[in-house]
Design a protein around this motif. Sequence first.
Motif, PDB file in Angstrom:
ATOM      1  N   HIS A 267       6.681   5.732  15.682  1.00 59.93           N
ATOM      2  CA  HIS A 267       7.323   7.026  15.917  1.00 59.93           C
ATOM      3  C   HIS A 267       8.373   6.911  17.031  1.00 59.93           C
ATOM      4  CE1 HIS A 267       7.869  11.250  15.461  1.00 59.93           C
ATOM      5  NE2 HIS A 267       7.802  11.400  16.767  1.00 59.93           N
ATOM      6  N   ALA A 268       8.069   6.123  18.048  1.00 56.65           N
ATOM      7  CA  ALA A 268       9.038   5.948  19.139  1.00 56.65           C
ATOM      8  C   ALA A 268      10.352   5.375  18.595  1.00 56.65           C
ATOM      9  CB  ALA A 268       8.461   5.030  20.208  1.00 56.65           C
ATOM     10  N   ALA A 269      10.248   4.404  17.686  1.00 53.87           N
ATOM     11  CA  ALA A 269      11.463   3.802  17.116  1.00 53.87           C
ATOM     12  C   ALA A 269      12.280   4.850  16.366  1.00 53.87           C
ATOM     13  CB  ALA A 269      11.074   2.649  16.188  1.00 53.87           C
ATOM     14  N   LYS A 270      11.588   5.748  15.671  1.00 53.91           N
ATOM     15  CA  LYS A 270      12.283   6.808  14.922  1.00 53.91           C
ATOM     16  C   LYS A 270      13.025   7.755  15.877  1.00 53.91           C
ATOM     17  CE  LYS A 270      11.277  10.650  11.835  1.00 53.91           C
ATOM     18  NZ  LYS A 270      10.252  11.375  11.103  1.00 53.91           N
ATOM     19  N   VAL A 271      12.372   8.122  16.983  1.00 55.21           N
ATOM     20  CA  VAL A 271      12.994   9.044  17.946  1.00 55.21           C
ATOM     21  C   VAL A 271      14.175   8.367  18.648  1.00 55.21           C
ATOM     22  CG1 VAL A 271      12.603  10.388  20.046  1.00 55.21           C
ATOM     23  CG2 VAL A 271      10.843  10.320  18.265  1.00 55.21           C
ATOM     24  N   ILE A 272      13.999   7.116  19.013  1.00 57.42           N
ATOM     25  CA  ILE A 272      15.105   6.385  19.664  1.00 57.42           C
ATOM     26  C   ILE A 272      16.305   6.315  18.731  1.00 57.42           C
ATOM     27  CG2 ILE A 272      15.816   4.093  20.483  1.00 57.42           C
ATOM     28  CD1 ILE A 272      12.932   3.800  21.634  1.00 57.42           C
ATOM     29  N   ASP A 273      16.046   6.079  17.434  1.00 62.08           N
ATOM     30  CA  ASP A 273      17.162   6.011  16.489  1.00 62.08           C
ATOM     31  C   ASP A 273      17.842   7.379  16.359  1.00 62.08           C
ATOM     32  OD1 ASP A 273      18.638   4.219  14.781  1.00 62.08           O
ATOM     33  OD2 ASP A 273      17.979   5.530  13.140  1.00 62.08           O
ATOM     34  N   ALA A 274      17.061   8.435  16.419  1.00 59.28           N
ATOM     35  CA  ALA A 274      17.650   9.787  16.341  1.00 59.28           C
ATOM     36  C   ALA A 274      18.531  10.054  17.564  1.00 59.28           C
ATOM     37  CB  ALA A 274      16.541  10.827  16.250  1.00 59.28           C
ATOM     38  N   LEU A 275      18.091   9.616  18.749  1.00 59.87           N
ATOM     39  CA  LEU A 275      18.902   9.789  19.961  1.00 59.87           C
ATOM     40  C   LEU A 275      20.212   9.014  19.842  1.00 59.87           C
ATOM     41  CD1 LEU A 275      16.065   9.461  22.638  1.00 59.87           C
ATOM     42  CD2 LEU A 275      17.379  11.527  22.152  1.00 59.87           C
ATOM     43  N   ARG A 276      20.099   7.787  19.320  1.00 64.66           N
ATOM     44  CA  ARG A 276      21.315   6.972  19.143  1.00 64.66           C
ATOM     45  C   ARG A 276      22.277   7.660  18.185  1.00 64.66           C
ATOM     46  NH1 ARG A 276      23.277   4.647  15.385  1.00 64.66           N
ATOM     47  NH2 ARG A 276      21.434   4.907  14.072  1.00 64.66           N
ATOM     48  N   GLU A 277      21.746   8.124  17.052  1.00 60.86           N
ATOM     49  CA  GLU A 277      22.599   8.763  16.044  1.00 60.86           C
ATOM     50  C   GLU A 277      23.266  10.027  16.604  1.00 60.86           C
ATOM     51  OE1 GLU A 277      20.448  10.165  12.634  1.00 60.86           O
ATOM     52  OE2 GLU A 277      22.292  10.692  11.553  1.00 60.86           O
ATOM     53  N   ALA A 278      22.520  10.788  17.399  1.00 61.12           N
ATOM     54  CA  ALA A 278      23.041  12.054  17.947  1.00 61.12           C
ATOM     55  C   ALA A 278      23.887  11.829  19.201  1.00 61.12           C
ATOM     56  CB  ALA A 278      21.881  12.988  18.271  1.00 61.12           C
ATOM     57  N   ARG A 279      23.963  10.594  19.648  1.00 64.13           N
ATOM     58  CA  ARG A 279      24.632  10.247  20.914  1.00 64.13           C
ATOM     59  C   ARG A 279      24.129  11.134  22.064  1.00 64.13           C
ATOM     60  NH1 ARG A 279      30.169  10.921  20.705  1.00 64.13           N
ATOM     61  NH2 ARG A 279      30.298  11.622  18.559  1.00 64.13           N
ATOM     62  N   VAL A 280      22.817  11.366  22.037  1.00 59.79           N
ATOM     63  CA  VAL A 280      22.166  12.040  23.171  1.00 59.79           C
ATOM     64  C   VAL A 280      21.924  10.985  24.239  1.00 59.79           C
ATOM     65  CG1 VAL A 280      20.053  13.179  23.973  1.00 59.79           C
ATOM     66  CG2 VAL A 280      21.065  13.836  21.778  1.00 59.79           C
ATOM     67  N   GLN A 281      22.331  11.292  25.465  1.00 59.87           N
ATOM     68  CA  GLN A 281      22.145  10.340  26.561  1.00 59.87           C
ATOM     69  C   GLN A 281      20.833  10.655  27.279  1.00 59.87           C
ATOM     70  OE1 GLN A 281      25.958   9.152  27.931  1.00 59.87           O
ATOM     71  NE2 GLN A 281      26.743  11.223  27.715  1.00 59.87           N
ATOM     72  N   VAL A 282      20.270   9.654  27.893  1.00 58.80           N
ATOM     73  CA  VAL A 282      18.958   9.826  28.529  1.00 58.80           C
ATOM     74  C   VAL A 282      19.083   9.554  30.027  1.00 58.80           C
ATOM     75  CG1 VAL A 282      16.622   8.862  28.695  1.00 58.80           C
ATOM     76  CG2 VAL A 282      17.655   9.278  26.443  1.00 58.80           C
ATOM     77  N   VAL A 283      18.473  10.444  30.825  1.00 59.95           N
ATOM     78  CA  VAL A 283      18.371  10.187  32.269  1.00 59.95           C
ATOM     79  C   VAL A 283      16.900  10.038  32.625  1.00 59.95           C
ATOM     80  CG1 VAL A 283      18.764  11.067  34.594  1.00 59.95           C
ATOM     81  CG2 VAL A 283      20.496  11.418  32.830  1.00 59.95           C
ATOM     82  N   THR A 284      16.579   8.907  33.209  1.00 60.04           N
ATOM     83  CA  THR A 284      15.221   8.661  33.671  1.00 60.04           C
ATOM     84  C   THR A 284      15.170   8.845  35.192  1.00 60.04           C
ATOM     85  OG1 THR A 284      13.377   7.086  33.612  1.00 60.04           O
ATOM     86  CG2 THR A 284      15.554   6.155  33.978  1.00 60.04           C
ATOM     87  N   ASN A 285      14.011   9.239  35.670  1.00 65.46           N
ATOM     88  CA  ASN A 285      13.843   9.482  37.116  1.00 65.46           C
ATOM     89  C   ASN A 285      12.615   8.693  37.567  1.00 65.46           C
ATOM     90  OD1 ASN A 285      15.981  11.648  37.530  1.00 65.46           O
ATOM     91  ND2 ASN A 285      14.813  12.456  35.816  1.00 65.46           N
ATOM     92  N   PRO A 286      12.808   7.411  37.861  1.00 64.19           N
ATOM     93  CA  PRO A 286      11.653   6.522  37.999  1.00 64.19           C
ATOM     94  C   PRO A 286      10.682   6.895  39.112  1.00 64.19           C
ATOM     95  CG  PRO A 286      13.702   5.398  38.615  1.00 64.19           C
ATOM     96  CD  PRO A 286      14.087   6.693  37.971  1.00 64.19           C
ATOM     97  N   GLY A 287      11.184   7.254  40.279  1.00 58.39           N
ATOM     98  CA  GLY A 287      10.270   7.567  41.383  1.00 58.39           C
ATOM     99  C   GLY A 287       9.380   8.751  41.043  1.00 58.39           C
TER     100      GLY A 287
END
Length: 417
Positions: A267-287
Amino acid sequence: MRAAKDHCVSSTAIGGIRRAQLRGRRGTCDIRIDGAGNIEKIGRGLRFGRGRRVIDADGCLVMPSFIDSHLHLDLAYSLDIVPANRSGTLVEAIRHWDRAKRKLKPADVRDRAIRAIEAEVNFGTGHIRTHVDVGTGAGLRLVEGVLAAREACKTIIDIQVVVFPQDGLLRDPGAYEQMHAALQMGCDLVGGIAHNERTHDDSKRHIDKLFDLAAEFDADIDCHIDETDDPKSRCTEYLAAKTIECGRQGRVTASHVCALASYDNVHAAKVIDALREARVQVVTNPGVNLHLQGRHDRYPKRRGLTRVRELVEAGVNVAAGQDCIRDPFYPFGTGQMLDVAHLLAHADHLTTPKQLNTVLDAITTNAAKVLRLRGYGIRPGCRADLVVLPVQDGHEAVRLRPIPAHVLKAGRAMRGD
Ligand code: FE2
């Protein structure tokens, strides 16, 4: 509210930097800056105008100024006015903040925001995207305070303001109207917190409303989404689908996306591919997500971050943010983006030379794509927003996290002169 102070009146105009080491380039070079504060030329043995102040980097690393693509200026340094977060969870932090924010005055928000901005500038940050709480609890007072801070600091940093309905839109009827008013006051982006509704159907309706508002103001969207370890929290895929449906590709950011790390791999692979297709950018906040997530785990404990490495490998643009500075959500945070890079390298095992480049990109060039900045970087024509770090390469910058020797904003010295 007290009068805004002009941060740049006495700062020195810099004509250029000699003997700069740039990432990915052999040998040192000179950078000449024109009178308008832009990079004019890069090369060896450049001449500089008479009487202009020139910095000798002496082989040290020069980078474009850092970008904090996810920060909450209204929350900064609020830990003193809220009870300690005993469970360490997002839910308890929101509860404490809810009580505190009802009593806040714009002047208090402004002063704490300025303190955080000054810390970020001192550490070499040139751009911030901040989320600001808007709703029936916060009203517009927090927005008022942060907009006043932005105005007071406009000569030292560029700030994008995201209107953020911390308590949801369905759970907090009236928040949508407050967001509308905040955008009319001069805020820039539509924010959200889709996972903080009561049901998945409400989360989808929340996202629908964000797109309605974004269309009305022709604004970009940056939504807190799936900031939970719950593998059944499935808002991100809906955000991607909605982005495509509304033709907003490239104009939507998904912040946090922690649940992605708890999905099964298929399922993670499917969601990642959807983000790529939609050109949705991701911001992570590690701390912050190392701190808040995994709180219901015994052992093994999840790290809480989204799948940074897999997103990057799939071609999704990923940036990293500080998120919080000493507030009920996170008792730490310095405003130093090299700290964020350092945490990110640890949290997702990004430690090879190539991966360390990814980590530095997350607080520079990738973040510039998230903020859709023009003229960012070290090339002729770019604005001279630069940091000189007392190290020779990017690996050492992440390892040592030094305080910059010099910070330039549009060719003017913010630090070091
Ligand atoms: Fe956040």
